[in-house]
Design an enzyme around this catalytic site. Structure first.
Site, PDB file in Angstrom:
ATOM      1  N   TYR A   1      -2.066  -0.249  10.191  1.00 11.59           N
ATOM      2  CA  TYR A   1      -2.107  -0.702   8.791  1.00 11.59           C
ATOM      3  C   TYR A   1      -0.811  -0.321   8.065  1.00 11.59           C
ATOM      4  O   TYR A   1      -0.203  -1.158   7.382  1.00 11.59           O
ATOM      5  CB  TYR A   1      -3.317  -0.056   8.122  1.00 11.59           C
ATOM      6  CG  TYR A   1      -3.484  -0.343   6.651  1.00 11.59           C
ATOM      7  CD1 TYR A   1      -3.990  -1.570   6.212  1.00 11.59           C
ATOM      8  CD2 TYR A   1      -3.159   0.613   5.691  1.00 11.59           C
ATOM      9  CE1 TYR A   1      -4.156  -1.822   4.850  1.00 11.59           C
ATOM     10  CE2 TYR A   1      -3.322   0.362   4.339  1.00 11.59           C
ATOM     11  CZ  TYR A   1      -3.818  -0.851   3.923  1.00 11.59           C
ATOM     12  OH  TYR A   1      -3.978  -1.102   2.574  1.00 11.59           O
TER      13      TYR A   1
ATOM     14  N   SER B   1       0.853  -1.197   0.000  1.00  8.82           N
ATOM     15  CA  SER B   1       0.000   0.000   0.000  1.00  8.82           C
ATOM     16  C   SER B   1       0.885   1.242   0.000  1.00  8.82           C
ATOM     17  O   SER B   1       1.989   1.226   0.577  1.00  8.82           O
ATOM     18  CB  SER B   1      -0.886   0.022   1.243  1.00  8.82           C
ATOM     19  OG  SER B   1      -1.556   1.266   1.338  1.00  8.82           O
TER      20      SER B   1
HETATM   21  N1  LIG Z   1      -8.503  -0.520  -2.354  1.00 12.47           N
HETATM   22  C1  LIG Z   1      -7.520   0.336  -2.118  1.00 12.47           C
HETATM   23  O1  LIG Z   1      -7.646   1.540  -2.325  1.00 12.47           O
HETATM   24  C2  LIG Z   1      -6.208  -0.167  -1.618  1.00 12.47           C
HETATM   25  C3  LIG Z   1      -5.168   0.743  -1.457  1.00 12.47           C
HETATM   26  C4  LIG Z   1      -3.945   0.304  -1.007  1.00 12.47           C
HETATM   27  C5  LIG Z   1      -3.760  -1.038  -0.738  1.00 12.47           C
HETATM   28  N2  LIG Z   1      -4.781  -1.901  -0.889  1.00 12.47           N
HETATM   29  C6  LIG Z   1      -4.520  -3.315  -0.597  1.00 12.47           C
HETATM   30  O2  LIG Z   1      -5.050  -4.114  -1.637  1.00 12.47           O
HETATM   31  C7  LIG Z   1      -5.438  -5.379  -1.107  1.00 12.47           C
HETATM   32  C8  LIG Z   1      -6.869  -5.676  -1.489  1.00 12.47           C
HETATM   33  O3  LIG Z   1      -7.701  -4.668  -0.958  1.00 12.47           O
HETATM   34  P1  LIG Z   1      -9.184  -4.466  -1.482  1.00 12.47           P
HETATM   35  O4  LIG Z   1      -9.399  -3.027  -1.556  1.00 12.47           O
HETATM   36  O5  LIG Z   1      -9.419  -5.332  -2.658  1.00 12.47           O
HETATM   37  O6  LIG Z   1      -9.996  -5.011  -0.204  1.00 12.47           O
HETATM   38  P2  LIG Z   1     -11.249  -5.992  -0.089  1.00 12.47           P
HETATM   39  O7  LIG Z   1     -11.703  -5.869   1.327  1.00 12.47           O
HETATM   40  O8  LIG Z   1     -12.210  -5.725  -1.178  1.00 12.47           O
HETATM   41  O9  LIG Z   1     -10.597  -7.423  -0.285  1.00 12.47           O
HETATM   42  C9  LIG Z   1      -9.780  -8.004   0.706  1.00 12.47           C
HETATM   43  C10 LIG Z   1     -10.086  -9.482   0.746  1.00 12.47           C
HETATM   44  O10 LIG Z   1      -9.228 -10.082   1.740  1.00 12.47           O
HETATM   45  C11 LIG Z   1      -9.998 -11.019   2.464  1.00 12.47           C
HETATM   46  N3  LIG Z   1      -9.419 -11.243   3.780  1.00 12.47           N
HETATM   47  C12 LIG Z   1      -9.436 -10.396   4.845  1.00 12.47           C
HETATM   48  N4  LIG Z   1      -8.879 -10.991   5.909  1.00 12.47           N
HETATM   49  C13 LIG Z   1      -8.494 -12.224   5.506  1.00 12.47           C
HETATM   50  C14 LIG Z   1      -7.873 -13.315   6.166  1.00 12.47           C
HETATM   51  N5  LIG Z   1      -7.539 -13.251   7.463  1.00 12.47           N
HETATM   52  N6  LIG Z   1      -7.609 -14.435   5.460  1.00 12.47           N
HETATM   53  C15 LIG Z   1      -7.965 -14.525   4.143  1.00 12.47           C
HETATM   54  N7  LIG Z   1      -8.573 -13.530   3.485  1.00 12.47           N
HETATM   55  C16 LIG Z   1      -8.829 -12.394   4.155  1.00 12.47           C
HETATM   56  C17 LIG Z   1     -11.377 -10.403   2.547  1.00 12.47           C
HETATM   57  O11 LIG Z   1     -12.371 -11.385   2.855  1.00 12.47           O
HETATM   58  C18 LIG Z   1     -11.529  -9.792   1.171  1.00 12.47           C
HETATM   59  O12 LIG Z   1     -12.126 -10.699   0.272  1.00 12.47           O
HETATM   60  C19 LIG Z   1      -5.204  -5.303   0.388  1.00 12.47           C
HETATM   61  O13 LIG Z   1      -3.937  -5.861   0.677  1.00 12.47           O
HETATM   62  C20 LIG Z   1      -5.194  -3.813   0.663  1.00 12.47           C
HETATM   63  O14 LIG Z   1      -4.466  -3.493   1.820  1.00 12.47           O
HETATM   64  C21 LIG Z   1      -6.007  -1.515  -1.320  1.00 12.47           C
END
Ligand SMILES: NC(=O)c1ccc[n+]([C@@H]2O[C@H](COP(=O)([O-])OP(=O)(O)OC[C@H]3O[C@@H](n4cnc5c(N)ncnc54)[C@H](O)[C@@H]3O)[C@@H](O)[C@H]2O)c1
Length: 247
Positions: A151, A138
């Site tokens: 985080y 991130s």
């Molecule tokens: N969306 C953004 O703007 C953004 C920005 C920076 C980083 N990220 C990173 O991208 C990645 C995906 O984020 P997203 O926005 O798609 O989120 P999201 O919440 O849509 O998807 C995350 C998924 O991880 C799963 N998950 C959570 N805890 C878990 C566990 N203990 N074991 C297995 N699965 C688990 C959830 O069930 C979910 O399906 C993450 O690592 C997040 O930190 C996202």
């Protein structure tokens, strides 16, 4: 070439887009998620469109569950050659209000979970003398983020851990790179906006030179390249997908 790929957090958001893209690239994709129903929906959608995918419900913070999940993938698809770790939790708490329980939960899922999955995949990659690891970190891990001390710390850890894996396995045909997104439109992002923890999209986009949020497919396309044969000399890199927001 068709490979065996594991995508953690594949049931939603970025992981869902990455799973679909890797399947479209011709890989066999194991969609891992703590939300087994969500993983099933994503895997079914891939198979419905001619791809090869299976769903595995697993909490990535549980060592034995991770080992069992990777063994199940190995049984179904053979040795694991590609790993993309997208599973994570995110939230906002002022630093002095973060409880030790909350801190430990972030570490367990985001950092230890990533460690456990990389460790579970490495033996196959070493034996096969080929591997591609992409961690989704991130921008918060690069530059911090307001009220995200827990985080941000886990994501900074993911970046450092990925660089170390890259160094340790560079001579084994394995690459490890990290993709730190900024704000990507996803269920995680929308939930945070609904809860009033993140500003509305109009405000967020003011901080993005591209003038818009990213979409999951833009992260997936970069992951697809990093997992390809042609990316063999790209190793230990931090490849931001952020519309120019972090330089
Ligand atoms: N969306 C953004 O703007 C953004 C920005 C920076 C980083 N990220 C990173 O991208 C990645 C995906 O984020 P997203 O926005 O798609 O989120 P999201 O919440 O849509 O998807 C995350 C998924 O991880 C799963 N998950 C959570 N805890 C878990 C566990 N203990 N074991 C297995 N699965 C688990 C959830 O069930 C979910 O399906 C993450 O690592 C997040 O930190 C996202």
């Amino acid at each position: 070439m068709s490979r065996t790929a594991v995508v953690t957090g594949g049931g939603s958001g970025l992981g869902q887009a990455i799973s679909a893209h890797l399947a479209a690239d011709g890989h066999r994709v194991a969609v891992l998620d703590v939300n087994a129903d969500a993983a099933n929906i994503v895997a079914s959608a891939i198979t419905a469109t001619g791809g090869d995918a299976l769903a595995v419900g697993v909490d990535v913070s549980d060592e034995h569950a991770v080992e069992a999940a990777f063994a199940a993938v190995r049984d179904a698809y053979g040795p694991i050659e590609i790993l993309v770790t997208s599973a994570a939790i995110a939230g906002f708490t002022r630093f002095d209000k973060i409880t030790l329980d909350e801190w430990n939960r972030y570490l367990a899922v985001n950092l230890t979970g990533t460690f456990l999955c990389i460790r579970a995949a490495l033996s196959d990659m070493v034996a096969g003398k080929w591997g591609r690891i992409v961690t989704i970190s991130s921008a918060a891990g690069q530059q911090g983020a307001p009220a995200q001390g827990h985080y941000s710390a886990t994501k900074g850890g993911v970046i450092a851990m990925t660089k170390t894996v890259a160094l340790d396995y560079a001579r084994k045909g394995i690459t490890a790179n990290t993709v730190p997104p900024f704000v990507i439109d996803s269920p995680m992002l929308r939930q945070q906006q609904e809860e009033g923890k993140l500003p509305a999209t109009e405000l967020l986009t003011r901080a993005i030179p591209a003038g818009r949020l990213g979409v999951g497919e833009e992260v997936a396309a970069v992951c697809s390249f990093l997992c390809s044969e042609g990316a063999g000399y790209v190793n230990g890199q931090v490849i931001g997908v952020n519309g120019g927001a972090v330089l």
